[in-house]
Write a protein that holds these residues in place. Structure first.
Motif, mmCIF file in Angstrom:
data_model
loop_
_atom_site.group_PDB
_atom_site.id
_atom_site.type_symbol
_atom_site.label_atom_id
_atom_site.label_comp_id
_atom_site.label_asym_id
_atom_site.label_seq_id
_atom_site.Cartn_x
_atom_site.Cartn_y
_atom_site.Cartn_z
ATOM 1 N N GLN A 165 74.711 -3.526 -22.891
ATOM 2 C CA GLN A 165 74.860 -2.398 -23.799
ATOM 3 C C GLN A 165 76.336 -2.180 -24.110
ATOM 4 O OE1 GLN A 165 73.214 1.210 -22.260
ATOM 5 N NE2 GLN A 165 73.625 2.368 -24.121
ATOM 6 N N LYS A 166 76.621 -1.944 -25.378
ATOM 7 C CA LYS A 166 77.971 -1.630 -25.819
ATOM 8 C C LYS A 166 77.914 -0.266 -26.496
ATOM 9 C CE LYS A 166 81.555 -3.368 -28.927
ATOM 10 N NZ LYS A 166 81.894 -4.460 -29.860
ATOM 11 N N SER A 167 78.615 0.695 -25.918
ATOM 12 C CA SER A 167 78.585 2.046 -26.478
ATOM 13 C C SER A 167 80.012 2.540 -26.744
ATOM 14 C CB SER A 167 77.857 2.996 -25.531
ATOM 15 O OG SER A 167 78.463 2.984 -24.267
ATOM 16 N N ILE A 168 80.122 3.480 -27.655
ATOM 17 C CA ILE A 168 81.422 4.047 -27.998
ATOM 18 C C ILE A 168 81.834 5.012 -26.895
ATOM 19 C CG2 ILE A 168 82.674 5.484 -29.635
ATOM 20 C CD1 ILE A 168 80.763 4.396 -31.813
ATOM 21 N N ARG A 224 82.551 1.036 -24.126
ATOM 22 C CA ARG A 224 82.109 0.850 -22.741
ATOM 23 C C ARG A 224 81.044 -0.241 -22.751
ATOM 24 N NH1 ARG A 224 81.513 5.659 -19.000
ATOM 25 N NH2 ARG A 224 83.625 4.958 -18.587
ATOM 26 N N LEU A 225 81.276 -1.288 -21.967
ATOM 27 C CA LEU A 225 80.324 -2.390 -21.821
ATOM 28 C C LEU A 225 79.556 -2.179 -20.524
ATOM 29 C CD1 LEU A 225 82.756 -5.336 -22.671
ATOM 30 C CD2 LEU A 225 81.349 -4.009 -24.237
ATOM 31 N N THR A 226 78.239 -2.200 -20.607
ATOM 32 C CA THR A 226 77.397 -1.986 -19.429
ATOM 33 C C THR A 226 76.417 -3.140 -19.291
ATOM 34 O OG1 THR A 226 77.517 0.398 -19.835
ATOM 35 C CG2 THR A 226 75.849 -0.354 -18.279
ATOM 36 N N LEU A 227 76.369 -3.714 -18.120
ATOM 37 C CA LEU A 227 75.436 -4.793 -17.806
ATOM 38 C C LEU A 227 74.555 -4.317 -16.659
ATOM 39 C CD1 LEU A 227 74.452 -7.765 -18.018
ATOM 40 C CD2 LEU A 227 76.260 -8.353 -16.421
ATOM 41 N N THR A 228 73.252 -4.252 -16.900
ATOM 42 C CA THR A 228 72.298 -3.849 -15.869
ATOM 43 C C THR A 228 71.359 -5.024 -15.621
ATOM 44 O OG1 THR A 228 72.422 -1.575 -16.651
ATOM 45 C CG2 THR A 228 70.582 -2.133 -15.205
ATOM 46 N N TYR A 229 71.306 -5.473 -14.373
ATOM 47 C CA TYR A 229 70.515 -6.648 -14.009
ATOM 48 C C TYR A 229 69.614 -6.288 -12.839
ATOM 49 C CZ TYR A 229 69.499 -11.596 -13.354
ATOM 50 O OH TYR A 229 68.865 -12.802 -13.267
ATOM 51 N N THR A 230 68.334 -6.629 -12.952
ATOM 52 C CA THR A 230 67.369 -6.360 -11.891
ATOM 53 C C THR A 230 66.718 -7.675 -11.482
ATOM 54 O OG1 THR A 230 66.923 -4.253 -12.976
ATOM 55 C CG2 THR A 230 65.412 -4.911 -11.237
ATOM 56 N N PHE A 231 66.578 -7.881 -10.169
ATOM 57 C CA PHE A 231 65.977 -9.114 -9.659
ATOM 58 C C PHE A 231 65.178 -8.826 -8.402
ATOM 59 C CE2 PHE A 231 69.840 -8.670 -7.259
ATOM 60 C CZ PHE A 231 69.528 -9.136 -5.999
ATOM 61 N N ARG A 232 64.389 -9.795 -8.012
ATOM 62 C CA ARG A 232 63.674 -9.759 -6.736
ATOM 63 C C ARG A 232 63.465 -11.184 -6.268
ATOM 64 N NH1 ARG A 232 57.280 -8.462 -7.819
ATOM 65 N NH2 ARG A 232 56.894 -10.260 -9.124
ATOM 66 N N LEU A 289 77.005 -3.014 -13.824
ATOM 67 C CA LEU A 289 78.443 -3.243 -13.943
ATOM 68 C C LEU A 289 78.935 -2.583 -15.223
ATOM 69 C CD1 LEU A 289 78.345 -7.015 -13.060
ATOM 70 C CD2 LEU A 289 79.084 -5.183 -11.578
ATOM 71 N N VAL A 290 80.091 -1.946 -15.146
ATOM 72 C CA VAL A 290 80.645 -1.234 -16.296
ATOM 73 C C VAL A 290 82.102 -1.646 -16.484
ATOM 74 C CG1 VAL A 290 81.186 1.033 -17.255
ATOM 75 C CG2 VAL A 290 79.131 0.739 -15.876
ATOM 76 N N ARG A 291 82.472 -1.927 -17.724
ATOM 77 C CA ARG A 291 83.861 -2.218 -18.079
ATOM 78 C C ARG A 291 84.185 -1.440 -19.357
ATOM 79 N NH1 ARG A 291 82.987 -4.706 -13.979
ATOM 80 N NH2 ARG A 291 83.705 -6.746 -13.367
ATOM 81 N N ASP A 292 85.405 -0.945 -19.427
ATOM 82 C CA ASP A 292 85.888 -0.265 -20.629
ATOM 83 C C ASP A 292 86.871 -1.182 -21.330
ATOM 84 O OD1 ASP A 292 84.384 1.917 -19.878
ATOM 85 O OD2 ASP A 292 86.063 2.967 -18.940
ATOM 86 N N VAL A 293 86.803 -1.209 -22.657
ATOM 87 C CA VAL A 293 87.686 -2.058 -23.441
ATOM 88 C C VAL A 293 88.212 -1.255 -24.630
ATOM 89 C CG1 VAL A 293 85.776 -3.070 -24.782
ATOM 90 C CG2 VAL A 293 87.919 -4.305 -24.586
#
Length: 170
Positions: free
Chosen positions: A78-81, A94-102, A119-123
């Motif tokens: 997700q890329k949000s302002i 704000r770049l957000t990466l959400t990963y789910t596993f099992r 994971l979140v990063r701001d650019v």
């Protein structure tokens, strides 16, 4: 005097149990593993590299031949302002990466319950440097994937797998 100080510092660090985080610390509790992802998926490529680097787990081509099957349950980018300037133009994203596993057995019994990593990063963004900012954003996504795989490996090596032979109390 410097040498004495360096020796005391080295002894203190060695005595406290400090150890660099690395491939040796990510020993997986499975002898064989199947990764249920497309071969070209970034997570699959990096996960296989990390698992092969540990040397304790073999990656197999068929789920039936594996002791454990890694499954992706979700992968959301997700890329949000994050902020705008006084002219109403975007200043930060704000770049957000959400990963789910099992991890399950080939029979479908859960070894490691669903885990979610966010994971979140701001650019920053600048309209006059669009190409450079696009390259920076792509590098951040790549860095996030590298961090993601490192966190997956740490979670798989730390999480004690559930006993697949026990009867569920549900």
């Amino acid at each position: 005097m410097r040498f004495l100080f360096a020796m005391i510092l080295a002894a203190a660090v060695a005595g406290c149990g400090f150890q660099l985080r690395g491939a040796a610390s990510a020993q997986l509790p499975y002898k064989t593993m199947f990764i249920a992802l497309p071969e070209t998926a970034d997570v699959n490529v990096w996960l296989q590299r990390h698992i092969k680097a540990t040397g304790s787990t073999e990656i197999v081509d068929e789920p039936k031949a594996a002791e454990a099957v890694f499954q992706q349950l979700g992968d959301q980018r997700q890329k949000s302002i994050l902020s705008i300037n006084s002219l109403g133009r975007v200043r930060e994203y704000r770049l957000t990466l959400t990963y789910t596993f099992r991890v399950i057995t080939p029979e479908g019994k859960v070894l490691v319950p669903p885990n979610e990593i966010t994971l979140v990063r701001d650019v920053t963004h600048d309209d006059s440097k669009v190409l450079a900012k696009d390259i920076e954003e792509n590098l951040l996504w790549r860095d996030m994937h590298t961090d993601l795989v490192g966190q997956i490996m740490r979670r798989l090596s730390v999480v004690k797998p559930l006993d697949p032979n026990r009867e569920d109390a549900d």
